[in-house]
Design an enzyme around this catalytic site. Structure first.
Site, short mmCIF file in Angstrom:
data_model
loop_
_atom_site.label_atom_id
_atom_site.label_comp_id
_atom_site.label_asym_id
_atom_site.label_seq_id
_atom_site.Cartn_x
_atom_site.Cartn_y
_atom_site.Cartn_z
N HIS A 113 10.06 12.79 -22.76
CA HIS A 113 9.82 12.46 -24.17
C HIS A 113 8.48 13.12 -24.49
O HIS A 113 7.42 12.53 -24.33
CB HIS A 113 9.77 10.94 -24.38
N TYR A 135 28.37 3.50 -29.04
CA TYR A 135 28.36 2.46 -28.00
C TYR A 135 29.08 1.24 -28.57
O TYR A 135 28.52 0.54 -29.43
CB TYR A 135 26.92 2.13 -27.61
N ASP A 194 0.83 -1.21 0.00
CA ASP A 194 0.00 0.00 0.00
C ASP A 194 0.87 1.27 0.00
O ASP A 194 0.43 2.33 0.42
CB ASP A 194 -0.97 0.00 1.18
N ASP A 225 23.49 10.50 -17.71
CA ASP A 225 22.30 11.06 -18.36
C ASP A 225 21.33 11.37 -17.22
O ASP A 225 20.74 10.45 -16.64
CB ASP A 225 21.71 10.03 -19.34
N HIS A 244 19.53 2.10 -21.32
CA HIS A 244 18.69 2.45 -20.18
C HIS A 244 19.23 1.86 -18.88
O HIS A 244 18.48 1.40 -18.03
CB HIS A 244 17.24 1.99 -20.42
N ASP A 290 17.21 17.46 -19.55
CA ASP A 290 17.61 16.13 -19.99
C ASP A 290 19.01 16.27 -20.62
O ASP A 290 19.12 16.68 -21.77
CB ASP A 290 16.59 15.60 -21.01
N GLU A 334 21.16 14.41 -29.11
CA GLU A 334 21.88 13.48 -28.26
C GLU A 334 22.47 12.28 -29.00
O GLU A 334 22.12 11.14 -28.74
CB GLU A 334 20.98 13.00 -27.12
N HIS A 375 14.52 13.99 -29.23
CA HIS A 375 13.07 13.92 -29.02
C HIS A 375 12.59 15.27 -28.54
O HIS A 375 13.39 16.08 -28.05
CB HIS A 375 12.74 12.82 -28.00
N GLU A 398 24.35 15.08 -24.80
CA GLU A 398 22.95 15.49 -25.00
C GLU A 398 22.71 16.89 -24.47
O GLU A 398 22.98 17.18 -23.29
CB GLU A 398 22.03 14.51 -24.25
N HIS A 410 20.17 4.46 -31.69
CA HIS A 410 18.98 5.24 -31.34
C HIS A 410 18.91 6.50 -32.20
O HIS A 410 19.84 6.83 -32.92
CB HIS A 410 18.96 5.57 -29.84
N ARG A 452 27.70 9.45 -24.99
CA ARG A 452 26.56 10.23 -25.52
C ARG A 452 26.75 11.66 -25.03
O ARG A 452 27.22 11.87 -23.90
CB ARG A 452 25.23 9.64 -25.05
N1 GLY Z 1 17.04 10.52 -20.59
C1 GLY Z 1 16.18 10.02 -21.55
C2 GLY Z 1 16.61 10.39 -22.88
O1 GLY Z 1 17.69 10.92 -23.07
O2 GLY Z 1 15.88 10.25 -23.82
MN MN Z 2 16.90 12.62 -24.10
MN MN Z 3 18.80 11.92 -21.58
#
Ligand code: GLY
Ligand code: MN
Ligand code: MN
Length: 443
Positions: free
Chosen positions: A361, A388, A37, A259, A242, A271, A384, A354, A414, A350, A412
């Protein structure tokens, strides 16, 4: 930050103008259970928040263009209840819904089933997002069903259910000046945390310590906390896109990819991703790949401008990456062919960005049928690109095997970029990213 109800009133007005004669039913988010709960901290539904600014669970907004002035914005909320508020905290109740949030009328939520038929009567259509609000959807459908059942007697029923979200999300996609200001603040706090993280990082620390420092900074600066699960990924962990476990020790000689971004009280988000050497000094291979991702990222940021497209931002980053990887011997062949066949995807899997807004997102279409959406002033997107290098994905036929010296490098970079009248504004510019800034003199 002072609450300004006029911001939401203007949005409701704009939304109503686009709705025509459809009556909209916009539910708030419920509390989400973590386990048993125990609940997660409350996170409002972004569409509901955009239109109302009301930040409590278990509420429903009705926007009723077919009703007379003074009856067009109705809120159903949890009523004041001292006994309940002892446990779960302050509620604005129906009085607050009217006085503070500008509702024309407000009722306790448990009156929604009895009152919804009356409010929806006479609307040409019902604007409700099906599939997202399981507690409210049966009520909307049964109310409409009853209208249809009695159509032969009343001659009155909504002709259909329509989706409120395409209209709402078109509005949300273009940020208002005060939204951009809030996003600058979210990005500023997020950038400070990245600077702090880089300065504190030393070999032997745990990813968790760095995560804790970042998130402590978010809270200390008044943010709700992280906007999404912070990724603090040393070495090969950075190749898991992720990765959020953040439990490994940081190794001398590895890179650290972070990130992380904060979410403000009114849900605007940063972000940001930065990648730097744990020991303050890039290896030759790390430096080559970092410089390449940075070149791709900076070239892609330059393409953010009115009349541009998110597609072009991605294409720019991708071309720089692929050409650079061919030069480094990590890919082989003609860059056009590699891009067309997708033969780079074991290294860059990727998209380059976004939309960013109340959702990390964020909402809004990237394409309109065959056409990519055109960038307009007020839109905000992340840029971004990354690389990898690991064994997780097979090397495509015809591409070179990857030498061991490259493996375990995940990078990365971003930034969050707003489209302006003249071009763009990098909202996250306070987070450094040059090769030199990522390195540290020996201490
Ligand atoms: N942190 C999520 C992204 O970069 O899309
Ligand atoms: Mn992002
Ligand atoms: Mn990000």
């Amino acid at each position: 930050m002072a609450f300004d109800p006029s911001i939401h009133a203007v949005r409701r007005q704009r939304f109503l103008e686009h709705l025509g004669e459809a009556a909209a039913v916009i539910p708030a988010a419920p509390l989400a259970t973590h386990h048993a709960d125990c609940e997660w901290p409350f996170r409002q539904d972004s569409d509901f928040f955009y239109l109302t600014g009301f930040d409590e669970p278990d509420a429903v907004a009705l926007l009723l263009p077919h009703r007379p002035e003074g009856e067009r914005f109705v809120l159903f909320v949890q009523p004041k209840d001292p006994a309940a508020e002892v446990w779960t905290g302050f509620r604005w109740g129906t009085e607050g819904a009217v006085e503070r949030y500008g509702a024309d009328m407000a009722y306790p939520l448990d009156q929604l089933p009895a009152r919804l038929p009356e409010f929806l009567a006479g609307a040409e259509a019902i604007a409700f997002r099906v599939g997202r609000h399981p507690a409210v959807e049966p009520l909307v459908l049964s109310t409409w069903g009853r209208q249809l059942d009695s159509y032969s007697r009343s001659g009155e029923a909504a002709m259909g259910l329509v989706a409120p979200t395409p209209i709402l999300h078109r509005l949300r996609l273009r940020k208002e000046p005060h939204e951009l200001e809030r996003m600058r603040q979210a990005c500023g706090i997020s950038a400070e945390a990245h600077e702090l993280a880089r300065q504190m990082t030393r070999p032997g620390m745990n990813e968790a310590e760095v995560q804790a420092a970042i998130e402590a900074h978010f809270r200390a600066r008044g943010a709700r906390g992280p906007a999404y699960g912070s990724i603090v990924a040393g070495g090969d962990n950075a190749c898991v896109l992720h990765y959020t476990a953040n439990t490994a020790p940081l190794q001398d000689g590895d890179l650290l990819l972070i990130d992380a971004g904060c979410s403000l009280e009114d849900y605007y988000n940063g972000d940001i991703t930065r990648t730097f050497p744990v020991n303050g000094c890039f290896s030759g291979e790390q430096r080559e790949l970092y410089a390449l991702v940075l070149e791709a990222q900076e070239a892609a940021v330059e393409t953010v401008q009115p009349q541009g497209t998110a597609e072009a931002v991605h294409a720019t980053a991708l071309r720089v990456l692929v050409e650079g990887l061919v030069e480094l011997g990590l890919l082989a062949g003609d860059p056009d062919g590699i891009i067309e066949r997708g033969d780079y995807r074991h290294l860059y899997m990727h998209r380059t960005g976004h939309w960013l807004g109340l959702d990390v997102h964020d909402v809004g279409a990237y394409r309109l049928g065959e056409q990519p959406a055109t960038l307009e002033p007020g839109m905000v997107l992340t840029v971004e690109p990354g690389l990898y290098v690991s064994d997780r994905l097979a090397v495509p036929e015809g591409q070179p095997a990857i030498e061991a010296r490259w493996k375990g490098i995940g990078i990365r970079i971003e930034d969050d970029v707003a489209v302006t009248d003249e071009g763009h504004e990098v909202l996250t510019a306070a987070a450094l990213k040059s090769v030199a800034a990522m390195e540290r003199q020996a201490t």
